[in-house]
Design an enzyme around this catalytic site. Structure first.
Site, mmCIF file in Angstrom:
data_model
loop_
_atom_site.group_PDB
_atom_site.id
_atom_site.type_symbol
_atom_site.label_atom_id
_atom_site.label_comp_id
_atom_site.label_asym_id
_atom_site.label_seq_id
_atom_site.Cartn_x
_atom_site.Cartn_y
_atom_site.Cartn_z
ATOM 1 N N ASP A 32 57.176 31.513 66.691
ATOM 2 C CA ASP A 32 59.018 32.176 67.045
ATOM 3 C C ASP A 32 59.622 30.855 66.271
ATOM 4 O O ASP A 32 58.267 30.170 65.444
ATOM 5 C CB ASP A 32 59.629 31.916 68.171
ATOM 6 C CG ASP A 32 60.987 33.102 67.742
ATOM 7 O OD1 ASP A 32 61.529 32.717 67.275
ATOM 8 O OD2 ASP A 32 61.291 34.048 68.939
ATOM 9 N N LEU A 50 57.136 34.833 59.866
ATOM 10 C CA LEU A 50 56.281 35.946 59.969
ATOM 11 C C LEU A 50 56.279 36.659 58.020
ATOM 12 O O LEU A 50 55.190 37.434 57.569
ATOM 13 C CB LEU A 50 56.934 37.113 60.990
ATOM 14 C CG LEU A 50 56.229 37.069 62.204
ATOM 15 C CD1 LEU A 50 57.990 38.300 62.749
ATOM 16 C CD2 LEU A 50 55.486 36.912 62.659
ATOM 17 N N GLY A 70 58.296 39.924 68.110
ATOM 18 C CA GLY A 70 58.883 39.663 66.567
ATOM 19 C C GLY A 70 60.207 40.254 65.390
ATOM 20 O O GLY A 70 59.704 41.046 64.912
ATOM 21 N N SER A 109 61.750 50.983 68.356
ATOM 22 C CA SER A 109 63.712 50.863 69.652
ATOM 23 C C SER A 109 64.073 51.950 69.021
ATOM 24 O O SER A 109 63.229 53.269 68.448
ATOM 25 C CB SER A 109 64.112 49.545 68.178
ATOM 26 O OG SER A 109 65.732 50.037 68.105
ATOM 27 N N ASN A 110 64.765 52.068 70.130
ATOM 28 C CA ASN A 110 65.694 53.731 69.968
ATOM 29 C C ASN A 110 66.574 53.660 69.066
ATOM 30 O O ASN A 110 67.035 54.796 68.695
ATOM 31 C CB ASN A 110 66.504 53.386 71.471
ATOM 32 C CG ASN A 110 67.422 52.909 71.073
ATOM 33 O OD1 ASN A 110 69.037 52.792 71.115
ATOM 34 N ND2 ASN A 110 67.618 51.076 71.517
ATOM 35 N N HIS A 111 66.635 52.396 68.531
ATOM 36 C CA HIS A 111 67.636 53.191 66.763
ATOM 37 C C HIS A 111 66.743 53.356 66.132
ATOM 38 O O HIS A 111 67.251 53.881 64.803
ATOM 39 C CB HIS A 111 67.500 51.413 66.482
ATOM 40 C CG HIS A 111 68.514 50.557 67.525
ATOM 41 N ND1 HIS A 111 70.255 51.720 68.113
ATOM 42 C CD2 HIS A 111 68.868 49.745 67.447
ATOM 43 C CE1 HIS A 111 70.847 51.101 68.195
ATOM 44 N NE2 HIS A 111 70.300 50.105 68.861
ATOM 45 N N TYR A 134 68.289 48.257 60.255
ATOM 46 C CA TYR A 134 67.073 47.663 61.106
ATOM 47 C C TYR A 134 66.423 48.757 61.618
ATOM 48 O O TYR A 134 65.374 49.108 62.064
ATOM 49 C CB TYR A 134 67.741 47.378 62.633
ATOM 50 C CG TYR A 134 66.902 47.151 64.195
ATOM 51 C CD1 TYR A 134 66.520 45.423 63.734
ATOM 52 C CD2 TYR A 134 67.177 47.589 64.760
ATOM 53 C CE1 TYR A 134 65.862 45.869 65.295
ATOM 54 C CE2 TYR A 134 66.484 47.951 65.756
ATOM 55 C CZ TYR A 134 65.842 46.463 65.993
ATOM 56 O OH TYR A 134 64.788 46.016 67.657
ATOM 57 N N LYS A 138 61.918 49.659 61.975
ATOM 58 C CA LYS A 138 61.181 50.109 63.376
ATOM 59 C C LYS A 138 60.465 51.449 62.709
ATOM 60 O O LYS A 138 59.008 51.987 62.717
ATOM 61 C CB LYS A 138 62.076 50.437 64.513
ATOM 62 C CG LYS A 138 62.353 49.353 64.915
ATOM 63 C CD LYS A 138 61.847 47.918 64.872
ATOM 64 C CE LYS A 138 61.792 46.661 65.258
ATOM 65 N NZ LYS A 138 60.863 45.609 65.867
ATOM 66 N N SER A 163 67.122 49.664 76.270
ATOM 67 C CA SER A 163 67.568 48.318 76.888
ATOM 68 C C SER A 163 67.306 47.348 77.602
ATOM 69 O O SER A 163 67.358 48.049 78.861
ATOM 70 C CB SER A 163 69.199 48.708 76.772
ATOM 71 O OG SER A 163 70.182 49.971 75.743
#
Length: 265
Positions: A32, A50, A70, A109-111, A134, A138, A163
């Site tokens: 990280d 990264l 990350g 992600s669900n987004h 965001y 993804k 979540s």
């Protein structure tokens, strides 16, 4: 396995997985840009941005598998998302290609589908409807993973996390919640599978009100055991119900559908 790399090990999900995955490999390489504390008995700690290609190549060298948590995990300035979630992911895949193509679990992600309504039920063939920068990052990550599989044979499990936390904290999460234990089991299934290819997997527990169909990933043998329904009574006693037209009650991406795009100024 000999060495499992966990990127984003200082984030909330990375911290939760650190101890749970200790027995999965002889060595955990934790990475990280934030302080990760002292290394445990079978841990290596590597500070790595990264966006730094050379550093990422050194990070991936010698790893048998990668749990990629990350990057930026909320809506933010595009420059930050660009470095961590786009350039950073490209650097990771190039490093993997150069170092034996270790299997990757990519935390999507669900987004990526946040603008679907909560009364819609999806499988992995439904088109993406990202709810912000965001979510767009993804979508890029999923496309990148697919290209590296088709072109180079790099196997990736694309996990659209709902979540993942100790327990749901709002009504939307009764549908999106994934327990830490279920995620731990999913990670094990991904890295044990004789053949993986590049599946998209909904990262969600066995919730009564889930919106997502995971049948396409049944070959992995993952059977989530937890159910958010056991928290419903607690939520109803402590959390007011949102207005039906509020984003958190209307869209699968919840508040992300209304969050502003952050100015670079």
């Amino acid at each position: 396995m000999r060495r499992l790399l966990i990127t984003g090990a200082g984030g909330g999900l990375g911290r939760a997985m650190r101890n749970r995955l200790a027995s999965m490999a002889e060595t955990l390489r934790l990475s990280d840009i934030v302080d990760l504390g002292e290394a445990g008995p079978n841990e290596e700690i590597v500070t790595c941005d990264l966006g730094d290609a050379e550093a990422v190549h050194r990070l991936v060298e010698g790893c048998d598998a990668i749990l990629h948590l990350g990057g930026i995990s909320v809506e933010d300035k595009f420059s930050k998302i660009l470095n961590a979630n786009l350039l950073g992911l490209y650097n990771l895949y190039e490093a993997a290609r150069a170092h034996g193509k270790p299997r990757i679990l990519f935390a999507s992600s669900n987004h990526t589908v946040g603008f679907y309504r909560q009364d819609e039920h999806l499988d992995v063939t439904d088109p993406m409807k990202p709810d912000g920068l965001y979510g767009v990052s993804k979508c890029f990550g999923e496309a990148l993973a697919r290209m590296y599989f088709e072109k180079f044979g790099q196997e990736t499990a694309i996990v659209r996390i709902g979540s993942c936390m100790e327990k749901p904290t709002n009504y939307r999460m009764l549908s999106t919640w994934m327990s830490y234990d279920d995620f731990t089991d999913l990670i094990g299934c991904v890295f044990r599978a004789p053949m993986l290819c590049c599946p998209v997997i909904w990262g969600v527990s066995d919730n009564n009100s889930r919106w997502w169909d995971n049948s396409a990933a049944s070959f992995l043998g993952w059977r989530p055991k937890d159910n958010a329904e056991r928290f419903r009574a607690e939520l109803e006693a402590t959390v007011p119900r949102p207005d039906p037209d509020a984003p958190i009650a209307k869209y699968q991406g919840g508040q992300f559908t209304q969050d502003p795009i952050f100015s670079e100024n």
